[in-house]
Motif scaffolding. Sequence first.
Motif, mmCIF file in Angstrom:
data_model
loop_
_atom_site.group_PDB
_atom_site.id
_atom_site.type_symbol
_atom_site.label_atom_id
_atom_site.label_comp_id
_atom_site.label_asym_id
_atom_site.label_seq_id
_atom_site.Cartn_x
_atom_site.Cartn_y
_atom_site.Cartn_z
ATOM 1 N N GLU A 67 0.848 -1.237 0.081
ATOM 2 C CA GLU A 67 -0.179 0.108 0.006
ATOM 3 C C GLU A 67 1.012 1.279 0.014
ATOM 4 O O GLU A 67 0.679 2.382 -0.849
ATOM 5 C CB GLU A 67 -0.985 0.124 1.204
ATOM 6 C CG GLU A 67 -1.952 -0.953 0.881
ATOM 7 C CD GLU A 67 -3.003 -0.972 2.204
ATOM 8 O OE1 GLU A 67 -2.853 -0.560 3.118
ATOM 9 O OE2 GLU A 67 -4.034 -1.812 1.889
ATOM 10 N N SER A 68 2.029 1.166 0.657
ATOM 11 C CA SER A 68 2.805 2.348 0.701
ATOM 12 C C SER A 68 3.455 2.704 -0.875
ATOM 13 O O SER A 68 3.442 3.638 -0.952
ATOM 14 C CB SER A 68 3.987 1.929 1.609
ATOM 15 O OG SER A 68 3.763 1.979 2.841
ATOM 16 N N SER A 69 3.773 1.624 -1.534
ATOM 17 C CA SER A 69 4.074 1.629 -2.928
ATOM 18 C C SER A 69 3.059 2.340 -3.701
ATOM 19 O O SER A 69 3.171 3.179 -4.444
ATOM 20 C CB SER A 69 4.673 0.353 -3.512
ATOM 21 O OG SER A 69 5.049 0.460 -4.814
ATOM 22 N N SER A 95 -2.312 -9.689 -0.680
ATOM 23 C CA SER A 95 -3.960 -9.294 -0.547
ATOM 24 C C SER A 95 -4.215 -8.092 -1.253
ATOM 25 O O SER A 95 -3.583 -7.415 -2.032
ATOM 26 C CB SER A 95 -4.054 -9.333 0.994
ATOM 27 O OG SER A 95 -3.307 -8.130 1.530
ATOM 28 N N ALA A 96 -5.616 -7.985 -0.988
ATOM 29 C CA ALA A 96 -6.097 -6.895 -1.749
ATOM 30 C C ALA A 96 -5.840 -5.688 -1.029
ATOM 31 O O ALA A 96 -5.248 -5.557 0.224
ATOM 32 C CB ALA A 96 -7.622 -6.881 -1.429
ATOM 33 N N LEU A 97 -5.338 -4.541 -1.843
ATOM 34 C CA LEU A 97 -4.756 -3.274 -1.144
ATOM 35 C C LEU A 97 -5.988 -2.000 -1.257
ATOM 36 O O LEU A 97 -6.880 -1.986 -2.142
ATOM 37 C CB LEU A 97 -3.650 -2.605 -2.080
ATOM 38 C CG LEU A 97 -2.657 -3.688 -2.281
ATOM 39 C CD1 LEU A 97 -1.610 -3.070 -3.404
ATOM 40 C CD2 LEU A 97 -2.037 -4.204 -0.864
ATOM 41 N N ALA A 98 -5.773 -1.330 -0.067
ATOM 42 C CA ALA A 98 -6.658 -0.184 -0.047
ATOM 43 C C ALA A 98 -6.308 0.842 -1.130
ATOM 44 O O ALA A 98 -5.109 1.068 -1.469
ATOM 45 C CB ALA A 98 -6.728 0.624 1.274
ATOM 46 N N ALA A 99 -7.313 1.520 -1.819
ATOM 47 C CA ALA A 99 -6.989 2.474 -2.970
ATOM 48 C C ALA A 99 -6.481 3.815 -2.147
ATOM 49 O O ALA A 99 -6.762 4.212 -1.146
ATOM 50 C CB ALA A 99 -8.278 2.749 -3.828
#
Length: 172
Positions: free
Chosen positions: A19-21, A71-75
């Motif tokens: 997510e940071s990326s 896993s799925a990532l938050a937008a």
Amino acid sequence: MLSKNIEKALNNQVRIEAESSQIYLAMACWAEVKGLEGVAGFMYKQSQEERDHMLKLVKYINERGGHAQVSALAAPNVTFKSFKEMFEELYKHEIFVSESINELVHISLQEKDYSTHNFLQWYVAEQIEEEAMARTILDKINLIGDDKGGLYLFDRDIVSLTVNSASNQSPQ
């Protein structure tokens, strides 16, 4: 061999690094369309660095007998009112990542997993550097204020910005 608890915590960190990326990538895109090519280049580089952090965790989990999970990532947020707001969000995010790494270290010590504890020390030092970089950037932005010439110079110079944090200096 990783315990299930540590494997789960490390996999959570894999998601955070991914997510940071994505956050940095979204910031790079925003900066690029605003004509801030230097900021965009800096953010693209940071995005890749965060992906590398994620991959390092993935390899570690798998090498220690665990199973790294994707896993799925938050937008991420894709718009900002200003480049200052963007860097303020970046700084807050780096503090969040540091807290997450610290929690991982705590779990590894609770479980007496000294191999994982040792592995995580690289991340601890890296986060000291990341927070120092974000604070330095915000300090420079505050110095610039609303000066367009200052923004031009900042955008030009950010690609070569370096911060010498205490975590990567040898004692004198």
